[in-house]
Each structure stands twice: as C-alpha cells, then as structure tokens.
Write an enzyme that holds these catalytic residues in place. Structure first.
Site: not given
Ligand code: RRO
Length: 294
Positions: A48, A126, A239
């Site tokens: 993270k 982000c 994805g």
C-alpha cells in the site's frame, strides 16, 4: 495461447519469481497479507502507498463494486513510518514499497526509511488525493524531480503513472529522464457513481478511481503508447484477469504485470494464471514483449 518461461533474470532491477506482482492497494497494508500473497503465487508484491504522515483515509463508502470493476476512494490510508517495522520480516523478498509525498523532498524522506525495499514504486497517480498522486503527477517537471531524489537511495525506482492525462508519453519520458528504472501503467481511472435513490454520489469522497476489467483496454493502450516513447521497462497494470491478458500486455510492451482487482474475485488468481501462462517448453517472455508494434 502462447506460453512463456519463468523469468531467469531480474525485471526492472527486481528478482521476481514470475512475471506477476500484487498491485499496490490490495492486501498490501500488513506484512502478513503481503507474505500470504507471495505464498499464493505472486512473483513479487507492491505495498500500500506509504506517505510522510499517517492518514486515516476518506470516510466511507470507500469501495463500490460496479459492472466489470471497482471504484475506490480509500484516500491513501497508511501508517507512515510505522510500516518499516511491519514489513521487516519480509527482508530479502521481492517487496516493492509504494511511496507518495506532496513534494520531491517528501518522496525523499519516505524513501530514506526503507532500506529493506527491493525497489520503490512512486505513486504519482492516485486520482483522488488533494496535493498528492495525480495532482502532482501530471506535471513532468515534478515527476522528474521526485524520481531524481528517490534515485539517490540506490534502489530501482518504478514510477506509476495516471491515465488521466492528455499525453501519458510526456509523463513517462519525464520519469525516464529522472532516472526511473521502470514505468508502471496505469493507476485507476477517475470515476464516480450516483445513487438514484438518494440523489447523492455513492462514494464518501464523491469521486474515486475505477479499476478492474473495465480499464484493461485503457491500460493496454497506455502501455503501447509508452513502449513507443521510452527505452526503460514497462509494468502493465489494470484489469488483468487471465493468462491471455498477461500475454496481450506483453505484446503491447510490458515486461511484467501487476494484478489487483482480480483478487476481489479469487485470492488464487496468481496460481490460476500461472497454470495457463507458463510451460517448461514455453518461449522467453522477451520474445513477445512489444511484438505487436509494427
Ligand atoms: O488510497 C487510495 O484511495 C488510492 C490510491 Br493511494 C491509489 O493510488 N489509487 C487508487 O485508486 N486509490
């Protein structure tokens, strides 16, 4: 489908066990969950994102499932410097530490804490963080400076890019100029949903980032674009759910991939993909990296 061999050399400066890493943001907040994903077949893991100060994150709802994906606005929750201790049992493992800051100096400060990192991944992407991530990662000068300062810690530096720009090649080139060892494409795509019952945005933060199958074609296009513009390795992210997706990413120009949202459906996704992707008589991955370019 084409099958490939396991990597025999480091990829972008990191000795990966296979071509698939756990992407930043999924099960990456504890040493135990990172260790578990390695045990479940990830070739490397990205933590993270860790920043200069502890952040509790945005208030909820912070994650919503949508058709073919997820929208999140976690809000960079992280324990900051305490994370050094959290991942110390993973010393020697292919752990890429994702870091962020609001300035090049803050990136440098956070990098200085992690002497055990196998590499750094700079979160300049982000999509919903005021003053961080894509808010500064759309500026090529800042991207170059953040990369330069983290490079002084003598570890491989990967720079994760936002697709929410007019020209991703320009940002990729800036990272390369700053000394990046690899580019990671892409972070999530800015998105939102509205509750028609409540007449209000669903996410607590209003906007978030879309990941999962829905963004795969955007990620392929971004990797393809970058491969034409830079000479450093590219890590494809966005994805990926199948071995065929990994091969497609490689044909676009990726030397390795990161997988995140697919873990929402199966925690065994790495070993499931590996069973289809690898064969002892497979071809070296390098033979297909970028082969779709004419
Ligand atoms: O924490 C988040 O909300 C977050 C981050 Br740091 C990121 O890089 N990408 C994303 O979609 N969410």
């Amino acid at each position: 489908m084409i099958q490939i061999k396991l990597p025999e050399e480091e990829i972008a400066g990191v000795p990966l066990k296979n071509h698939m890493l756990l992407a930043a943001g999924i099960l990456g907040t504890t040493g135990a969950s990172l260790k578990r994903m390695l045990a479940l077949g990830a070739g490397g893991v990205v933590t993270k994102s860790i920043g200069p100060n502890p952040i509790p994150g945005h208030h909820g709802p912070a994650l919503i499932p949508v058709d073919c994906g997820l929208i999140n606005a976690m809000g960079l929750p992280n324990p900051s410097k305490d994370f050094v201790e959290e991942i110390s049992p993973l010393k020697g493992e292919p752990v890429v530490v994702s870091i962020f800051g609001g300035t090049p100096a803050e990136f440098g400060e956070v990098a200085s804490w992690f002497s055990n990192a196998a590499a750094f991944e700079l979160n300049l992407s982000c999509p919903h963080a005021e003053g961080y991530g894509a808010a500064i990662g759309v500026d090529p000068r800042i991207v170059q400076e953040c990369t330069e300062i983290v490079k002084t810690y003598n570890k491989p530096v990967w720079v994760k890019l936002t697709p929410n720009v007019t020209d991703i090649k320009m940002i990729g080139k800036a990272a390369e100029k700053g000394g990046a060892d690899a580019l990671v494409a892409i972070n999530t795509v800015k998105a939102m949903r509205i509750s028609t019952e409540l007449c209000r945005p669903v996410l607590g933060n209003v906007f978030g980032g879309l990941s999962g199958k829905a963004v795969f074609p955007i990620a392929v296009r971004s990797v393809y674009d970058l491969y034409e513009a830079v000479g450093i390795p590219i890590i494809g992210c966005g994805g990926i759910t199948t071995a065929d997706n990994v091969v497609e990413m490689m044909m676009a120009g990726a030397s390795a991939v990161e997988i995140g949202s697919a873990i929402y459906d199966s925690v065994n996704v790495f070993s499931e993909i590996a069973a289809d992707l690898y064969a002892e008589d497979g071809i070296p991955a390098e033979e297909i990296v970028g082969c779709a370019h004419v």
